[in-house]
Motif scaffolding. Structure first.
Motif, mmCIF file in Angstrom:
data_model
loop_
_atom_site.group_PDB
_atom_site.id
_atom_site.type_symbol
_atom_site.label_atom_id
_atom_site.label_comp_id
_atom_site.label_asym_id
_atom_site.label_seq_id
_atom_site.Cartn_x
_atom_site.Cartn_y
_atom_site.Cartn_z
ATOM 1 N N HIS A 57 0.852 -1.178 0.000
ATOM 2 C CA HIS A 57 0.000 0.000 0.000
ATOM 3 C C HIS A 57 0.895 1.237 0.000
ATOM 4 N N ALA A 58 0.686 2.090 -0.979
ATOM 5 C CA ALA A 58 1.568 3.243 -1.164
ATOM 6 C C ALA A 58 0.797 4.540 -1.005
ATOM 7 N N CYS A 59 1.510 5.557 -0.549
ATOM 8 C CA CYS A 59 0.943 6.895 -0.460
ATOM 9 C C CYS A 59 0.870 7.498 -1.867
ATOM 10 N N PRO A 60 -0.265 8.066 -2.276
ATOM 11 C CA PRO A 60 -0.361 8.664 -3.610
ATOM 12 C C PRO A 60 0.666 9.762 -3.842
ATOM 13 N N MET A 61 1.106 10.432 -2.768
ATOM 14 C CA MET A 61 2.102 11.493 -2.893
ATOM 15 C C MET A 61 3.523 10.985 -2.682
ATOM 16 N N MET A 62 3.681 9.680 -2.471
ATOM 17 C CA MET A 62 4.994 9.058 -2.291
ATOM 18 C C MET A 62 5.753 9.658 -1.111
ATOM 19 N N CYS A 63 5.001 9.975 -0.031
ATOM 20 C CA CYS A 63 5.646 10.558 1.150
ATOM 21 C C CYS A 63 6.469 9.525 1.914
ATOM 22 N N ILE A 64 6.021 8.287 1.936
ATOM 23 C CA ILE A 64 6.658 7.227 2.718
ATOM 24 C C ILE A 64 6.834 6.009 1.835
ATOM 25 N N PRO A 65 7.721 5.080 2.211
ATOM 26 C CA PRO A 65 7.847 3.833 1.450
ATOM 27 C C PRO A 65 6.553 3.029 1.518
ATOM 28 N N PRO A 66 6.303 2.164 0.544
ATOM 29 C CA PRO A 66 5.100 1.325 0.568
ATOM 30 C C PRO A 66 5.017 0.501 1.849
ATOM 31 N N GLN A 67 3.783 0.341 2.348
ATOM 32 C CA GLN A 67 3.525 -0.390 3.580
ATOM 33 C C GLN A 67 2.767 -1.681 3.271
ATOM 34 N N GLU A 79 -5.164 8.476 2.104
ATOM 35 C CA GLU A 79 -5.334 7.035 2.282
ATOM 36 C C GLU A 79 -4.359 6.277 1.390
ATOM 37 N N LEU A 80 -3.687 5.276 1.965
ATOM 38 C CA LEU A 80 -2.771 4.452 1.191
ATOM 39 C C LEU A 80 -3.565 3.599 0.212
ATOM 40 N N VAL A 81 -3.068 3.515 -1.016
ATOM 41 C CA VAL A 81 -3.767 2.767 -2.062
ATOM 42 C C VAL A 81 -3.019 1.469 -2.336
ATOM 43 N N PRO A 82 -3.745 0.404 -2.713
ATOM 44 C CA PRO A 82 -3.082 -0.879 -2.991
ATOM 45 C C PRO A 82 -2.128 -0.752 -4.158
ATOM 46 N N LEU A 83 -0.987 -1.348 -4.016
ATOM 47 C CA LEU A 83 0.045 -1.343 -5.046
ATOM 48 C C LEU A 83 0.638 -2.729 -5.085
ATOM 49 N N ALA A 84 0.462 -3.406 -6.206
ATOM 50 C CA ALA A 84 0.904 -4.801 -6.270
ATOM 51 C C ALA A 84 2.396 -4.892 -6.032
ATOM 52 N N GLN A 85 2.783 -5.738 -5.113
ATOM 53 C CA GLN A 85 4.189 -5.947 -4.786
ATOM 54 C C GLN A 85 4.859 -6.729 -5.897
ATOM 55 N N ALA A 101 -5.293 3.149 -7.802
ATOM 56 C CA ALA A 101 -3.952 3.724 -7.951
ATOM 57 C C ALA A 101 -3.801 4.427 -9.294
ATOM 58 N N ARG A 102 -4.349 3.857 -10.354
ATOM 59 C CA ARG A 102 -4.263 4.490 -11.674
ATOM 60 C C ARG A 102 -5.047 5.796 -11.700
ATOM 61 N N ARG A 103 -6.183 5.805 -11.020
ATOM 62 C CA ARG A 103 -6.982 7.025 -10.993
ATOM 63 C C ARG A 103 -6.280 8.137 -10.213
ATOM 64 N N LEU A 104 -5.703 7.789 -9.071
ATOM 65 C CA LEU A 104 -5.016 8.793 -8.265
ATOM 66 C C LEU A 104 -3.747 9.292 -8.955
ATOM 67 N N ALA A 105 -3.076 8.404 -9.679
ATOM 68 C CA ALA A 105 -1.855 8.798 -10.398
ATOM 69 C C ALA A 105 -2.163 9.473 -11.726
ATOM 70 N N GLU A 106 -3.436 9.519 -12.110
ATOM 71 C CA GLU A 106 -3.875 10.156 -13.353
ATOM 72 C C GLU A 106 -3.137 9.586 -14.562
ATOM 73 N N ALA A 296 3.700 9.076 -15.871
ATOM 74 C CA ALA A 296 4.887 8.220 -15.972
ATOM 75 C C ALA A 296 5.844 8.463 -14.809
ATOM 76 N N PHE A 297 5.944 9.717 -14.365
ATOM 77 C CA PHE A 297 6.856 10.013 -13.261
ATOM 78 C C PHE A 297 6.380 9.354 -11.971
ATOM 79 N N ASN A 298 5.064 9.247 -11.791
ATOM 80 C CA ASN A 298 4.543 8.567 -10.599
ATOM 81 C C ASN A 298 4.907 7.081 -10.611
ATOM 82 N N ILE A 299 4.816 6.459 -11.786
ATOM 83 C CA ILE A 299 5.206 5.052 -11.898
ATOM 84 C C ILE A 299 6.684 4.898 -11.595
ATOM 85 N N ASP A 300 7.497 5.776 -12.170
ATOM 86 C CA ASP A 300 8.935 5.694 -11.949
ATOM 87 C C ASP A 300 9.292 5.920 -10.484
#
Length: 334
Positions: A57-67, A79-85, A101-106, A296-300
């Motif tokens: 689960h990752a922060c949409p703003m990438m404030c912290i490492p995935p949890q 709210e942390l969003v699911p992110l496939a490990q 996650a795709r919606r929040l990352a636009e 793309a920058f959010n994915i990277d």
């Protein structure tokens, strides 16, 4: 009864009430003691739903490492969003994103296509009246002498389309083509003289008038300048200018994996020249691929947080430039 005895009696009744509450809760839970439940959770035998260790689960703003567990980001409160490990895959890095996650990352994608592009070179000049213009192919002795910087000389070809404008007639334009390219560079201003014929059937222009010019440069499949779209040539492969992430001499794009919803793959590409809205692609993509043009920058960033190959941490060595065999430049704009 003394005061001391009354206090002891009250304390005893309180302790009995706490004990009854404890055992009542124990009975309602079905007889599972806390330490027994903890032991079963540790061994993976809990009756409750287990936490999926493959789902981060990752922060949409990438404030912290995935949890590993959902919740709120302690920094921004989102709210942390699911992110496939990821798994330790071989080859290009891949990242799977859920719908949320795709919606929040636009995330938005666009197709890789072949189309004719035209770069634009800006120049200035003046109207000239000279009998020598007839020697350059002009039917009338009225022509324009343009001053093009030497850095743009490599993009010039005879026959390229030119549009001339002057402040004397706002909104008016004059179509022309290049008929002469000088062979000397002016050492004072580092420009080259370029001759352009003028079709001034309205007789607007007079000698000495200052001109602004736009020279349109067609690009071939290899990103080389041509006079115009030739029927015998294939249009270049292009992607929107917002698609590549460029750092130094490397360029990375993220491609939507066909048949895998929400799965994106990072690829290194070799870029040719850039026009206003597009890059020419020389290697790394094929027609029909869908590249990420927004987000793309959010994915990277998500890959970087997971210490996986990304724009800043290449997975493979830089692709060679098919034009020279050297490492890929990030793209040039005329």
């Amino acid at each position: 009864m003394t005061l001391l005895n009354r206090l002891k009696s009250s304390r005893t009744l309180f302790m009995l009430a706490v004990a009854l509450a404890f055992f009542a809760g124990y009975w309602l839970r079905g007889g599972d003691l806390p330490f027994e439940e903890t032991a079963r959770m540790g061994s993976g035998q809990s009756k409750k739903t287990e936490v999926d260790l493959n789902l981060m689960h990752a922060c949409p703003m990438m404030c912290i490492p995935p949890q590993k567990t959902p919740g709120l980001c302690p920094v921004c409160g989102m709210e942390l969003v699911p992110l496939a490990q990821h798994q330790h895959e071989e080859g290009p890095p891949r990242l799977s994103l859920t719908d949320d996650a795709r919606r929040l990352a636009e995330i938005r994608t666009a197709g890789v296509e072949r189309k004719w592009l035209s770069a634009e070179i800006e120049a200035f000049g003046q109207v000239i009246l000279d009998d020598t213009a007839i020697l350059w192919g002009a039917s009338e002795p009225l022509w324009a002498r343009l001053f093009v910087y030497e850095s743009d000389l490599t993009w010039l070809r005879l026959g390229q389309r030119v549009v001339l404008r002057t402040d004397a007639y706002p909104g008016a334009s004059f179509e022309s083509i290049i008929t002469f390219i000088g062979a000397l560079v002016n050492p004072l201003n580092r420009t080259v003289n370029v001759g352009v014929t003028i079709d001034d059937h309205r007789s607007f222009l007079v000698p000495g008038m200052i001109l602004r010019a736009a020279i349109y440069v067609g690009l071939s499949e290899k990103g080389e300048p041509i006079s115009s779209a030739d029927a015998g040539l294939q249009p270049p492969l292009v992607i929107p200018a917002s698609a590549p992430l460029i750092t130094g001499r490397r360029a990375v794009v993220y491609v939507a994996v066909p048949g895998e919803e929400g799965l994106y793959e990072g690829r290194e590409v070799v870029l040719g020249p850039r026009t206003r809205d597009y890059y020419v692609v020389l290697a790394g993509l094929t027609e029909g691929d869908r590249v990420v043009v927004n987000g793309a920058f959010n994915i990277d960033s998500a890959l970087q947080i997971q210490a996986r190959p990304s724009m800043m941490n290449p997975a493979i060595k830089t692709l060679p430039d098919p034009r020279s065999g050297s490492p890929s430049p990030s793209g040039e704009q005329p």
